[in-house]
Write an enzyme that holds these catalytic residues in place. Sequence first.
Site, mmCIF file in Angstrom:
data_model
loop_
_atom_site.group_PDB
_atom_site.id
_atom_site.type_symbol
_atom_site.label_atom_id
_atom_site.label_comp_id
_atom_site.label_asym_id
_atom_site.label_seq_id
_atom_site.Cartn_x
_atom_site.Cartn_y
_atom_site.Cartn_z
ATOM 1 N N ASP A 189 0.865 -1.184 0.000
ATOM 2 C CA ASP A 189 0.000 0.000 0.000
ATOM 3 C C ASP A 189 0.900 1.231 0.000
ATOM 4 O O ASP A 189 1.741 1.388 0.896
ATOM 5 C CB ASP A 189 -0.902 0.003 1.235
ATOM 6 C CG ASP A 189 -1.831 1.204 1.263
ATOM 7 O OD1 ASP A 189 -2.644 1.342 0.337
ATOM 8 O OD2 ASP A 189 -1.723 2.017 2.210
ATOM 9 N N GLU A 274 -1.939 -1.411 -5.779
ATOM 10 C CA GLU A 274 -3.210 -0.799 -6.142
ATOM 11 C C GLU A 274 -3.060 -0.066 -7.463
ATOM 12 O O GLU A 274 -2.046 0.588 -7.717
ATOM 13 C CB GLU A 274 -3.649 0.182 -5.052
ATOM 14 C CG GLU A 274 -5.081 0.642 -5.166
ATOM 15 C CD GLU A 274 -5.524 1.450 -3.967
ATOM 16 O OE1 GLU A 274 -6.708 1.832 -3.933
ATOM 17 O OE2 GLU A 274 -4.695 1.701 -3.076
ATOM 18 N N ASP A 355 -3.147 1.481 7.214
ATOM 19 C CA ASP A 355 -2.305 1.138 6.065
ATOM 20 C C ASP A 355 -1.960 -0.347 6.028
ATOM 21 O O ASP A 355 -1.949 -0.961 4.961
ATOM 22 C CB ASP A 355 -1.030 1.982 6.078
ATOM 23 C CG ASP A 355 -1.328 3.468 5.960
ATOM 24 O OD1 ASP A 355 -2.350 3.803 5.334
ATOM 25 O OD2 ASP A 355 -0.555 4.289 6.486
#
Length: 398
Positions: A189, A274, A355
Amino acid sequence: MKAIPAKRAFKYRFYPTDAQAAELSRTFGCVRKVYNLALAARTEAWTRQERVNYIQTSAMLTAWKKTEELAYLNEVSSVPLQQALRHLQTAFTNFFGKRARYPRFKSRKKSRKSAEYTTSAFRFRDGKLTLAKMAEPLDIVWSRPLPEGAQPSTVTVSQDAAGRWYVSLLVEDPTVQPLPAAGTAVGVDVGLDHLLTLSTGEKVANPRHERRDRTRLAKAQRQLARTAKGDGANRRKAREKVAKVYARIADRRRDHLHKLTTRLVRENQTIVIEDLTVRNMVKNSRLARAISDAAWADFRSMLEYKAHWYGREVIAVDRWFPSSKLCSACGTLRDKLPLNVRTWTCDCGTTHDRDVNAAKNLKAAGLAVSVWGAGVRPQRSSPGGQSAMKQKSPRREP
């Protein structure tokens, strides 16, 4: 596993003589001129709904050289000029394929100064590189060795805004081969407080390279703003000072990202990230500077081509997947989770770091896509969007 034949660009700094610098500067100018002339011709034809291809622009180049106005094009090697036309053809191919916007004209002050030479326009013997129209080899600082027996297929010479000269040699590197299977996967992330947060719980600090040199950059920019506009020597020197600070920032950022991506690829078989649209995110005026400094797009690019080289897999999960709001323990989806909430407790009693929880959910989503090839996002209240998707890592040059 068989080695993957990969072409790699090895970039070195060099220090030209005055004669070489003058020759290369002329070549850069001629390359820019030919590119702009060809682009203008193709644009004019485009308005008439006609198409002009590389072969036609090559014929135009021959005609241009015979005119009195453009006779100076004969003074430099013809190969970089032809390569400029090929690059323009590639730009139009990408435009028609809807992979890029319409090609733009090159600016004398802002565009990258570069020239590409193919094998017919340079000689590489005994570790010495001599370009066409030059009597002496380039004084190259060989900071790392080329692969044994490697012969460059193309050579690109460039000068950055800070005035530094570089030569890039494209060679086939037989040492690139798949790493032994790691059997591990990790979710990544990206963020601003921490550059990376891994599903293992590890957090990588954000170096904020631009912030470290912000005072020096502001001083250089103030000095530039005080100089008279134009092509004066003082303004040129002030502009180079600003460029040197930016170059220092970019060099540190690139070095840090290379170390991070190499480590992730070596340690993990599957890496899940992502699928962010950074170009849209930088439109946020409050975060644009920080997002640009984090260089998330460069991070993904490096990760993908290194994974391709070394037999790893990169999976990009759809940007609408609610990785932060989804409990990685029980799967409960929260309705809201403001950005200022960094830790939260689910109804099942699990307390999450925002996170780390997102990284864990990205990993689970990516592995589901890898195994089942299907969307894994929970049903949203409003229709639309895309499911998490497996991304094929394209072959890239460093």
